[in-house]
Design an enzyme around this catalytic site. Structure first.
Site, short mmCIF file in Angstrom:
data_model
loop_
_atom_site.label_atom_id
_atom_site.label_comp_id
_atom_site.label_asym_id
_atom_site.label_seq_id
_atom_site.Cartn_x
_atom_site.Cartn_y
_atom_site.Cartn_z
N ASP A 153 -7.10 3.07 -7.74
CA ASP A 153 -8.38 3.07 -7.03
C ASP A 153 -9.01 4.46 -7.16
O ASP A 153 -8.72 5.36 -6.39
CB ASP A 153 -8.14 2.70 -5.56
CG ASP A 153 -9.43 2.70 -4.76
OD1 ASP A 153 -10.50 3.05 -5.34
OD2 ASP A 153 -9.38 2.38 -3.57
N ASP A 189 -5.08 -8.61 4.60
CA ASP A 189 -4.11 -7.86 5.38
C ASP A 189 -4.39 -7.98 6.88
O ASP A 189 -3.54 -8.38 7.66
CB ASP A 189 -4.13 -6.38 4.95
CG ASP A 189 -3.03 -5.57 5.62
OD1 ASP A 189 -2.22 -6.16 6.37
OD2 ASP A 189 -2.96 -4.35 5.42
N SER A 190 -5.62 -7.65 7.28
CA SER A 190 -5.92 -7.59 8.73
C SER A 190 -5.60 -8.91 9.43
O SER A 190 -5.11 -8.90 10.57
CB SER A 190 -7.40 -7.23 8.94
OG SER A 190 -7.65 -5.95 8.42
N SER A 195 0.86 -1.19 0.00
CA SER A 195 0.00 0.00 0.00
C SER A 195 0.89 1.24 0.00
O SER A 195 2.10 1.14 0.25
CB SER A 195 -0.88 0.00 1.25
OG SER A 195 -0.06 0.20 2.40
N SER A 235 -10.41 -10.41 4.94
CA SER A 235 -9.90 -11.12 6.13
C SER A 235 -11.07 -11.74 6.88
O SER A 235 -12.16 -11.18 6.95
CB SER A 235 -9.15 -10.15 7.05
OG SER A 235 -7.83 -9.95 6.57
N HIS A 273 -12.69 -3.00 4.70
CA HIS A 273 -11.32 -3.09 5.20
C HIS A 273 -11.28 -3.07 6.72
O HIS A 273 -12.15 -2.47 7.36
CB HIS A 273 -10.50 -1.90 4.66
CG HIS A 273 -10.26 -1.98 3.19
ND1 HIS A 273 -10.83 -1.12 2.29
CD2 HIS A 273 -9.50 -2.84 2.45
CE1 HIS A 273 -10.43 -1.43 1.07
NE2 HIS A 273 -9.64 -2.48 1.13
N GLU A 284 -11.22 -0.19 -9.78
CA GLU A 284 -12.27 -0.46 -8.77
C GLU A 284 -13.54 0.32 -9.10
O GLU A 284 -13.50 1.49 -9.43
CB GLU A 284 -11.79 -0.10 -7.36
CG GLU A 284 -12.90 -0.29 -6.31
CD GLU A 284 -12.43 -0.36 -4.86
OE1 GLU A 284 -11.27 -0.73 -4.62
OE2 GLU A 284 -13.23 -0.03 -3.97
N ASP A 325 -1.16 -1.71 -3.99
CA ASP A 325 -2.52 -1.81 -3.47
C ASP A 325 -3.08 -0.39 -3.28
O ASP A 325 -2.44 0.46 -2.64
CB ASP A 325 -2.44 -2.54 -2.11
CG ASP A 325 -3.80 -2.94 -1.57
OD1 ASP A 325 -4.72 -3.18 -2.38
OD2 ASP A 325 -3.93 -3.02 -0.33
P1 13P Z 1 -8.60 -6.76 5.06
O1 13P Z 1 -8.57 -5.53 5.93
O2 13P Z 1 -9.93 -7.45 5.19
O3 13P Z 1 -7.48 -7.68 5.33
O4 13P Z 1 -8.50 -6.27 3.54
C1 13P Z 1 -7.25 -6.03 2.95
C2 13P Z 1 -7.38 -5.36 1.63
O5 13P Z 1 -8.40 -5.32 0.98
C3 13P Z 1 -6.15 -4.76 1.08
O6 13P Z 1 -6.40 -4.08 -0.12
O1 G3H Z 2 -6.59 -1.92 1.99
C1 G3H Z 2 -5.85 -1.62 2.90
C2 G3H Z 2 -4.76 -2.50 3.37
O2 G3H Z 2 -5.16 -3.18 4.53
C3 G3H Z 2 -3.51 -1.72 3.57
O3 G3H Z 2 -3.58 -1.00 4.75
O4 G3H Z 2 -3.04 1.26 3.93
O5 G3H Z 2 -2.86 0.70 6.38
O6 G3H Z 2 -1.21 -0.22 4.75
P1 G3H Z 2 -2.62 0.27 4.97
ZN ZN Z 3 -8.27 -3.13 -0.27
#
Ligand code: 13P
Ligand code: G3H
Ligand code: ZN
Length: 311
Positions: free
Chosen positions: A104, A258-259, A50, A216, A180, A134, A82
């Site tokens: 995005d 990610d989470s 990201s 997640s 997210h 997106e 991302d």
């Molecule tokens: P989560 O927060 O559900 O892990 O989603 C991650 C995500 O979509 C990153 O682009």
């Molecule tokens: O979509 C978001 C991802 O979980 C990345 O999170 O922007 O805090 O690194 P972040």
């Molecule tokens: Zn995302």
């Protein structure tokens, strides 16, 4: 094998009824945990960065770590941006060795989203890089941007043919009720996704890869590990694994996680310090954290995404 794009991965995933895991990476231990898991089960991978991760760890460090993972594992690995929110950010990642970027534009008007996505696609395709766009807007937290539930919106299936046709994107992220972060549904709320929207989108775009963000599952074991070791997380509900399996069997070829990685890492580190309050060597608490990520990812690859053995 050099870093790859998602072209071949998505084609095989679409035809084979499975999905590729797209895992967010921020440091060496996260990259090692994910890639060691993928190597053990023979899975292709998308490692995504990201803009926040890029600010935290630096573009060159992350790129070189991902290249090292590719050398160590020999797996097909795609390095993806991302949630790129500007043409300039996407350009910088394309110029700097990424093989895939997401633009995005979901926070923009439809026409503005089309315009910026088309511009990124033109730049990327000339350089052999693929692009994810997106349509629709997920709730939740990404970087410093928090999208309130009332600002989130489902993807409108009637827009997807026009959007994909005019922009030339290689894959499309859609909003069907995931979000997210760790708090995807209100306490007591039953998780629900709009699979009817996914079905309509895939009918309109036969053979075209769809992307699911916010996927997640918010594994209760890790939330409990955090709370049993000094944490104080409110009830957190994620996407049930059965729904993700259903998505993976459909046109969804990329599932973003990610989470769950964050929870596994934090739960493991909290537990370590609760058991060893006098330790201070980062290798001691980062080793079990890396191992926790590896176990989590292995389970996702085999039992949720179904991409084991597809490398
Ligand atoms: P989560 O927060 O559900 O892990 O989603 C991650 C995500 O979509 C990153 O682009
Ligand atoms: O979509 C978001 C991802 O979980 C990345 O999170 O922007 O805090 O690194 P972040
Ligand atoms: Zn995302």
């Amino acid at each position: 094998m050099p870093l790859v794009t998602t072209k071949e991965m998505f084609q095989k995933a679409y035809d084979g009824g499975y999905a590729i895991g797209a895992f967010n990476v921020n440091n060496m231990e996260i990259i090692q945990g994910i890639t060691e898991a993928a190597k053990e089960v023979g899975a292709p991978l998308i490692l995504q960065v990201s803009s926040g991760a890029r600010k935290y760890a630096n573009h060159t460090y992350l790129t070189k770590l991902v290249e090292a993972a590719e050398i160590e594992t020999g797996l097909p690995i795609c390095l993806h941006l991302d949630h790129g929110d500007t043409f300039e950010l996407c350009k910088s990642c394309i110029d700097g060795g990424f093989t895939s970027v997401m633009i995005d534009g979901s926070h923009l008007s439809y026409e503005e989203n089309v315009a910026v996505t088309k511009k990124v696609v033109e730049y990327a395709h000339e350089r052999g890089v693929v692009v994810e766009g997106e349509l629709g807007r997920l709730a939740g937290v990404e970087d410093d941007v928090k999208v309130a539930d009332h600002d989130a919106s489902y993807t409108r299936p009637e827009e997807v043919i026009d959007f994909v046709g005019r922009t030339g994107v290689d894959s499309l992220a859609i909003a069907i009720g995931t979000s997210h972060g760790a708090y995807k549904f209100k306490p007591g709320q039953k998780p629900q996704l709009r699979f009817d929207i996914l079905d309509q989108v895939s009918e309109k775009l036969p053979g075209f890869p769809i992307v699911l963000h916010g996927a997640s599952s918010v594994i209760p074991e890790f939330v409990a590990m955090i709370n049993q070791n000094g944490g104080n997380m409110p009830d957190a509900i994620g996407i049930p694994e059965e729904m993700l399996r259903q998505a993976a069997r459909s046109a969804v070829c990329k599932i973003n996680i990610d989470s769950d990685l964050r929870l596994a890492m934090t739960g493991s580190i909290r537990k370590y310090f609760a058991e060893h309050p006098d330790h201070f060597d980062p290798r001691q608490y980062l080793s079990p954290a890396r191992a926790a990520i590896k176990e989590l990812v292995k389970n996702k690859l085999i039992n949720v995404l179904g991409c084991n053995g597809k490398a």
